[in-house]
Design an enzyme around this catalytic site. Structure first.
Site, PDB file in Angstrom:
ATOM      1  CG  PHE A   1      36.717 -16.732  36.406  1.00  0.00           C
ATOM      2  CD1 PHE A   1      36.372 -16.589  35.061  1.00  0.00           C
ATOM      3  CD2 PHE A   1      35.873 -16.197  37.360  1.00  0.00           C
ATOM      4  CE1 PHE A   1      35.209 -15.927  34.691  1.00  0.00           C
ATOM      5  CE2 PHE A   1      34.707 -15.536  37.001  1.00  0.00           C
ATOM      6  CZ  PHE A   1      34.375 -15.402  35.664  1.00  0.00           C
TER       7      PHE A   1
ATOM      8  CE  LYS B   1      53.693 -10.310  29.975  1.00  0.00           C
ATOM      9  NZ  LYS B   1      52.409  -9.840  30.407  1.00  0.00           N
TER      10      LYS B   1
ATOM     11  CD  GLU C   1      46.318  -7.600  18.703  1.00  0.00           C
ATOM     12  OE1 GLU C   1      46.261  -8.022  17.557  1.00  0.00           O
ATOM     13  OE2 GLU C   1      47.183  -6.784  19.096  1.00  0.00           O
TER      14      GLU C   1
ATOM     15  CD  GLU D   1      53.221  -9.235  34.695  1.00  0.00           C
ATOM     16  OE1 GLU D   1      53.121 -10.465  34.665  1.00  0.00           O
ATOM     17  OE2 GLU D   1      52.499  -8.485  34.013  1.00  0.00           O
TER      18      GLU D   1
ATOM     19  CE  LYS E   1      53.547  -6.689  27.981  1.00  0.00           C
ATOM     20  NZ  LYS E   1      53.274  -5.705  29.029  1.00  0.00           N
TER      21      LYS E   1
ATOM     22  N   GLY F   1      44.740  -4.233  32.242  1.00  0.00           N
ATOM     23  CA  GLY F   1      43.429  -3.939  32.813  1.00  0.00           C
ATOM     24  C   GLY F   1      42.427  -4.994  32.403  1.00  0.00           C
TER      25      GLY F   1
HETATM   26  N1  HSE Z   1      52.456  -5.808  34.393  1.00  0.00           N
HETATM   27  C1  HSE Z   1      52.139  -5.469  33.030  1.00  0.00           C
HETATM   28  C2  HSE Z   1      52.213  -3.953  32.879  1.00  0.00           C
HETATM   29  C3  HSE Z   1      50.771  -5.979  32.689  1.00  0.00           C
HETATM   30  O1  HSE Z   1      52.415  -3.255  33.881  1.00  0.00           O
HETATM   31  O2  HSE Z   1      52.117  -3.455  31.766  1.00  0.00           O
HETATM   32  C4  HSE Z   1      50.503  -6.131  31.232  1.00  0.00           C
HETATM   33  O3  HSE Z   1      51.366  -7.047  30.612  1.00  0.00           O
END
Ligand code: HSE
Length: 342
Positions: free
Chosen positions: A11, A128, A152, A212, A227, A324
């Site tokens: 949360f 991820k 997604e 992160e 990604k 976000g």
């Molecule tokens: N730390 C990542 C970024 C967050 O800056 O895009 C989203 O994965």
């Protein structure tokens, strides 16, 4: 009206974003889709656990967190529960796994997702780790138990980068993917382009909540590489690992490099890419100096973008938020709608 019971693991920002969306849009989703989404349980290893089979009130959850950062002491508190207890005992129809990302092991999220699927529950993740490292195993489990996994939010948060590639462009012949997949580094490069120093820009990106927990994952290109692995697997159907992605972050770029590019009418961007050369797939994340005419060159700040190079449509570019709380919370809604509207 179909009632859908959600169990949320984690949360933090995204879980709170999802609660905010359900607080504000619950009625709209009920009227528009006939879907009554209810949060029946929350488990957070730091903030505490809650359970109410009738549904917890998102307003109460958000107010409590805003007041003292914890869920302890409000009605529905389940002392002694953890994520696995939530999965096994809450009666949730779908488990929303939002715990922290670990790109080395994918844990504990991968265990939570596997348990949810084995219990016959749909699982939605924005994390991820499990997708980049354990997708094949999880997909097999989902098939075996006749449930679905939503993912997604793992690439570009609620901006539908994966659905665009997997569904709408699936027949267009995707040969190349290029994108800005990390908001933190794009924010830093944009701020440096406007005259800020690297350390100052990184501190701002952290304060704004883009980075992160360990920002080396962002600036060394690991987050973007994760990604790229996910896109290879889920859009191109190629199983690659992080080690297959040629990777360089932005830490070697200096203010002088950024100025020199600007004076030449160009911009440095940290570009993640996948390119098919016959059967060979080249995967990379590295800083590239792009002319301003390139579709990715004008994408500034924490915004992300993906460009699909296709046989039938030429290049198709999608630009939108990549992180976000609301943007990632909405990715969960996209997956839930895909699972339950059908
Ligand atoms: N730390 C990542 C970024 C967050 O800056 O895009 C989203 O994965």
């Amino acid at each position: 009206m179909k009632q859908i019971r959600l169990g949320i693991i984690g949360f933090g920002n995204v879980g709170q974003g999802l609660a905010q969306i359900l607080r504000d849009k619950h009625r709209e989703y009920a009227e528009k889709f006939g879907l009554d989404f209810r949060i029946v349980a929350v488990a957070d290893s730091q903030k505490g656990c809650l359970f109410d089979p009738q549904g917890l009130n998102p307003v109460a959850l958000l107010e409590k967190i805003a007041r003292d950062g914890s869920l302890a002491g409000i009605p529905g508190e389940k002392k002694g529960w953890d994520a696995l207890a939530l999965i096994r005992e809450s009666g949730a129809d779908a488990i929303i796994e939002l715990s922290y990302t670990d790109l080395k092991t994918g844990e504990p999220a991968a265990t939570h997702v596997a348990e949810a699927l084995q219990q016959g529950k749909h699982a939605v993740i924005t994390n991820k780790g499990p997708v980049a490292l354990h997708y094949s195993r999880l997909e097999a489990l989902a098939r075996e138990h006749n449930v679905q996994i939503g993912f997604e939010g793992t690439v570009m948060s609620g901006t539908p980068a994966l659905r665009l590639g997997r569904e709408l462009l699936a027949g267009a012949g995707i040969r190349r993917i290029e994108g800005i997949f990390n908001g933190t580094t794009n924010y830093i490069l944009s701020q440096m382009d406007a005259g800020a120093g690297y350390a100052e820009a990184l501190a701002e990106a952290q304060a704004l909540g883009y980075a992160e927990a360990d920002p080396s994952g962002d600036v060394e290109g690991f987050d973007a590489a994760g990604k790229v692995v996910i896109l290879a697997r889920l859009v191109l159907g190629r199983e690659i690992s992080l080690a297959d992605v040629e990777r360089e972050g932005i830490t070697r770029l200096t203010a002088a490099d950024v100025t020199e590019a600007r004076e030449a009418g160009e911009r440095w961007k940290l570009v993640g890419s996948l390119e098919l050369d016959g059967e060979r797939l080249k995967a990379a994340v590295c800083p590239r100096r792009l002319p301003l005419s390139h579709p990715l060159a004008g994408v500034n700040g924490a915004t992300n973008a993906i460009l699909y190079g296709t046989d039938l449509l030429g290049d198709v570019t999608l630009i939108g938020p990549g992180a976000g709380r609301l943007a990632t919370g909405y990715a969960v809604i996209e997956d839930l709608l895909a699972i339950y509207r059908g």
